[in-house]
Write a protein that holds these residues in place. Structure first.
Motif, mmCIF file in Angstrom:
data_model
loop_
_atom_site.group_PDB
_atom_site.id
_atom_site.type_symbol
_atom_site.label_atom_id
_atom_site.label_comp_id
_atom_site.label_asym_id
_atom_site.label_seq_id
_atom_site.Cartn_x
_atom_site.Cartn_y
_atom_site.Cartn_z
ATOM 1 N N ASP A 1 0.861 -1.176 0.000
ATOM 2 C CA ASP A 1 0.000 0.000 0.000
ATOM 3 C C ASP A 1 0.898 1.227 0.000
ATOM 4 O OD1 ASP A 1 -2.281 -1.544 0.140
ATOM 5 O OD2 ASP A 1 -2.333 -1.529 2.344
ATOM 6 N N GLU A 2 0.459 2.213 -0.739
ATOM 7 C CA GLU A 2 1.247 3.438 -0.849
ATOM 8 C C GLU A 2 0.648 4.474 0.095
ATOM 9 O OE1 GLU A 2 1.918 4.032 -5.104
ATOM 10 O OE2 GLU A 2 1.604 6.151 -4.696
ATOM 11 N N VAL A 3 1.473 5.086 0.916
ATOM 12 C CA VAL A 3 0.997 6.167 1.790
ATOM 13 C C VAL A 3 1.683 7.440 1.315
ATOM 14 C CG1 VAL A 3 0.882 7.042 4.146
ATOM 15 C CG2 VAL A 3 0.800 4.571 3.730
ATOM 16 N N PHE A 4 0.894 8.353 0.789
ATOM 17 C CA PHE A 4 1.470 9.571 0.216
ATOM 18 C C PHE A 4 1.396 10.715 1.225
ATOM 19 C CE2 PHE A 4 0.377 13.639 -1.880
ATOM 20 C CZ PHE A 4 1.628 13.919 -2.396
ATOM 21 N N ILE A 5 2.521 11.368 1.452
ATOM 22 C CA ILE A 5 2.541 12.563 2.308
ATOM 23 C C ILE A 5 3.252 13.677 1.537
ATOM 24 C CG2 ILE A 5 3.216 13.556 4.530
ATOM 25 C CD1 ILE A 5 3.266 10.758 5.701
ATOM 26 N N PRO A 6 2.556 14.788 1.269
ATOM 27 C CA PRO A 6 3.211 15.859 0.510
ATOM 28 C C PRO A 6 4.394 16.447 1.282
ATOM 29 C CG PRO A 6 0.960 16.483 1.129
ATOM 30 C CD PRO A 6 1.170 15.093 1.634
ATOM 31 N N LEU A 7 5.455 16.721 0.570
ATOM 32 C CA LEU A 7 6.694 17.220 1.197
ATOM 33 C C LEU A 7 6.781 18.735 1.145
ATOM 34 C CD1 LEU A 7 9.291 14.749 -0.363
ATOM 35 C CD2 LEU A 7 8.241 14.628 1.900
ATOM 36 N N TYR A 8 7.484 19.290 2.113
ATOM 37 C CA TYR A 8 7.849 20.712 2.141
ATOM 38 C C TYR A 8 6.643 21.628 1.911
ATOM 39 C CZ TYR A 8 12.287 18.326 1.291
ATOM 40 O OH TYR A 8 13.353 17.471 1.369
ATOM 41 N N THR A 9 5.526 21.326 2.606
ATOM 42 C CA THR A 9 4.307 22.121 2.391
ATOM 43 C C THR A 9 4.171 23.283 3.371
ATOM 44 O OG1 THR A 9 3.143 20.641 3.887
ATOM 45 C CG2 THR A 9 2.950 20.171 1.518
ATOM 46 N N ASP A 10 5.040 23.335 4.386
ATOM 47 C CA ASP A 10 4.896 24.307 5.478
ATOM 48 C C ASP A 10 3.671 23.994 6.320
ATOM 49 O OD1 ASP A 10 7.146 25.600 4.614
ATOM 50 O OD2 ASP A 10 6.034 27.058 3.385
ATOM 51 N N ASN A 11 3.063 22.851 6.081
ATOM 52 C CA ASN A 11 1.915 22.425 6.880
ATOM 53 C C ASN A 11 2.448 21.438 7.925
ATOM 54 O OD1 ASN A 11 -0.346 21.308 7.944
ATOM 55 N ND2 ASN A 11 -1.334 20.858 5.987
ATOM 56 N N LYS A 12 2.384 21.858 9.181
ATOM 57 C CA LYS A 12 2.976 21.043 10.242
ATOM 58 C C LYS A 12 2.353 19.650 10.283
ATOM 59 C CE LYS A 12 3.947 21.173 15.210
ATOM 60 N NZ LYS A 12 3.263 19.926 15.489
ATOM 61 N N ALA A 13 1.068 19.577 9.913
ATOM 62 C CA ALA A 13 0.379 18.273 9.960
ATOM 63 C C ALA A 13 1.051 17.268 9.017
ATOM 64 C CB ALA A 13 -1.086 18.457 9.586
ATOM 65 N N ASP A 14 1.565 17.751 7.884
ATOM 66 C CA ASP A 14 2.225 16.831 6.945
ATOM 67 C C ASP A 14 3.508 16.286 7.564
ATOM 68 O OD1 ASP A 14 0.282 17.104 4.965
ATOM 69 O OD2 ASP A 14 1.237 18.897 4.141
ATOM 70 N N LYS A 15 4.301 17.193 8.127
ATOM 71 C CA LYS A 15 5.551 16.751 8.763
ATOM 72 C C LYS A 15 5.241 15.809 9.937
ATOM 73 C CE LYS A 15 10.058 16.999 9.026
ATOM 74 N NZ LYS A 15 10.945 16.613 7.936
ATOM 75 N N ASP A 16 4.192 16.141 10.693
ATOM 76 C CA ASP A 16 3.826 15.287 11.828
ATOM 77 C C ASP A 16 3.423 13.890 11.370
ATOM 78 O OD1 ASP A 16 4.399 17.279 13.578
ATOM 79 O OD2 ASP A 16 2.303 17.852 13.984
ATOM 80 N N ARG A 17 2.787 13.827 10.214
ATOM 81 C CA ARG A 17 2.409 12.499 9.701
ATOM 82 C C ARG A 17 3.659 11.684 9.395
ATOM 83 N NH1 ARG A 17 -1.013 12.362 4.619
ATOM 84 N NH2 ARG A 17 -1.159 10.121 4.969
ATOM 85 N N ILE A 18 4.662 12.335 8.794
ATOM 86 C CA ILE A 18 5.917 11.597 8.524
ATOM 87 C C ILE A 18 6.529 11.145 9.848
ATOM 88 C CG2 ILE A 18 8.242 11.694 7.535
ATOM 89 C CD1 ILE A 18 7.261 13.760 5.539
ATOM 90 N N LEU A 19 6.553 12.085 10.818
ATOM 91 C CA LEU A 19 7.147 11.751 12.121
ATOM 92 C C LEU A 19 6.371 10.636 12.822
ATOM 93 C CD1 LEU A 19 8.024 15.379 13.253
ATOM 94 C CD2 LEU A 19 9.654 13.527 12.787
ATOM 95 N N GLY A 20 5.087 10.529 12.501
ATOM 96 C CA GLY A 20 4.281 9.434 13.070
ATOM 97 C C GLY A 20 4.730 8.073 12.557
#
Ligand SMILES: N[C@@H](CCC(=O)N[C@@H](CS)C(=O)NCC(=O)O)C(=O)O
Length: 218
Positions: free
Chosen positions: A32-51
């Protein structure tokens, strides 16, 4: 058994994500592919990666309780988990060669990577490269030519291997930045661009609409 999950970033820009994705897809390994947009300045995106991984970077592979971050570590994990897929060459000397050039890609070619970021939707246009980047280009083409002489193609070690996954993004960089590919290395570009998994990634990347402004200035 839970499906493997590969956490990746934007297909247009994320060359490190492309490598394990290609190895999985080219070897018909379900995930399964989990896509997280990079370098968006949206903390939620970075937090998802950190999760998924405290490295804060993609790619990451999740296999049940096991998380593997870093592209080369993922390739090694897949090679162990799916020995029948022969991700590395079977002969020990060829495997050592494949690992050497993969490690060389993983830890090297900084000038080329910095000056020619992967950006599939960028209009094809040459830029002035530094001496270091030009040396990187020459070295990569030497690697491809030598592999062709020794192993006969179509990929670096014959069939598609983990080493090809490591070098695939360079094929896009050479095209986008109009870098001349010498005759001895052209067969490799042809083999890679004919690979259905490479074509799929390319199509997906070009269908993305996300733009990271700071990667669009080159
Ligand atoms: N050495 C790592 C590099 C991973 C990496 O730099 N990933 C980039 C995307 S290509 C990333 O996640 N950047 C997000 C960030 O730094 O916030 C690997 O091989 O996986």
């Amino acid at each position: 058994m839970a499906a493997l999950k590969l956490v990746i970033g934007n297909k247009n820009y994320s060359s490190w994500s492309m490598r394990p994705w290609l190895a999985l897809r080219a070897n018909a390994i379900a995930f399964d592919e989990v896509f997280i947009p990079l370098y968006t300045d949206n903390k939620a995106d970075k937090d998802r990666i950190l999760g998924f991984t405290l490295s804060g970077k993609v790619p990451a592979l999740i296999d049940g309780d096991v998380t593997i971050w870093d592209s080369l570590a993922i390739l090694e994990y897949l090679a162990e988990k799916f020995p029948e897929k022969k991700l590395w060459p079977q002969d020990s000397a060829s495997r050592a060669h494949a690992r050497s050039i993969s490690a060389e890609m993983h830890s090297g070619f900084a000038a080329l990577r910095n000056e020619c970021g992967m950006n599939l939707h960028r209009a094809v246009r040459a830029i002035a490269l530094s001496d270091d980047a030009r040396a990187n280009v020459a070295r990569i083409q030497e690697i491809w030519s030598e592999c062709h002489r020794r192993y006969g193609g179509p990929f670096l070690f014959g069939p598609f291997s983990a080493a090809d996954a490591m070098y695939a993004p360079v094929v896009h960089r050479f095209r986008t930045y109009a870098i001349e590919v010498l005759p001895g290395a052209r067969h490799y570009v042809e083999a890679m661009t004919s690979l259905p998994a490479f074509q799929q990634w390319t199509r997906d990347a070009l269908a993305e609409t996300l733009v990271i402004e700071r990667f669009e200035t080159v």
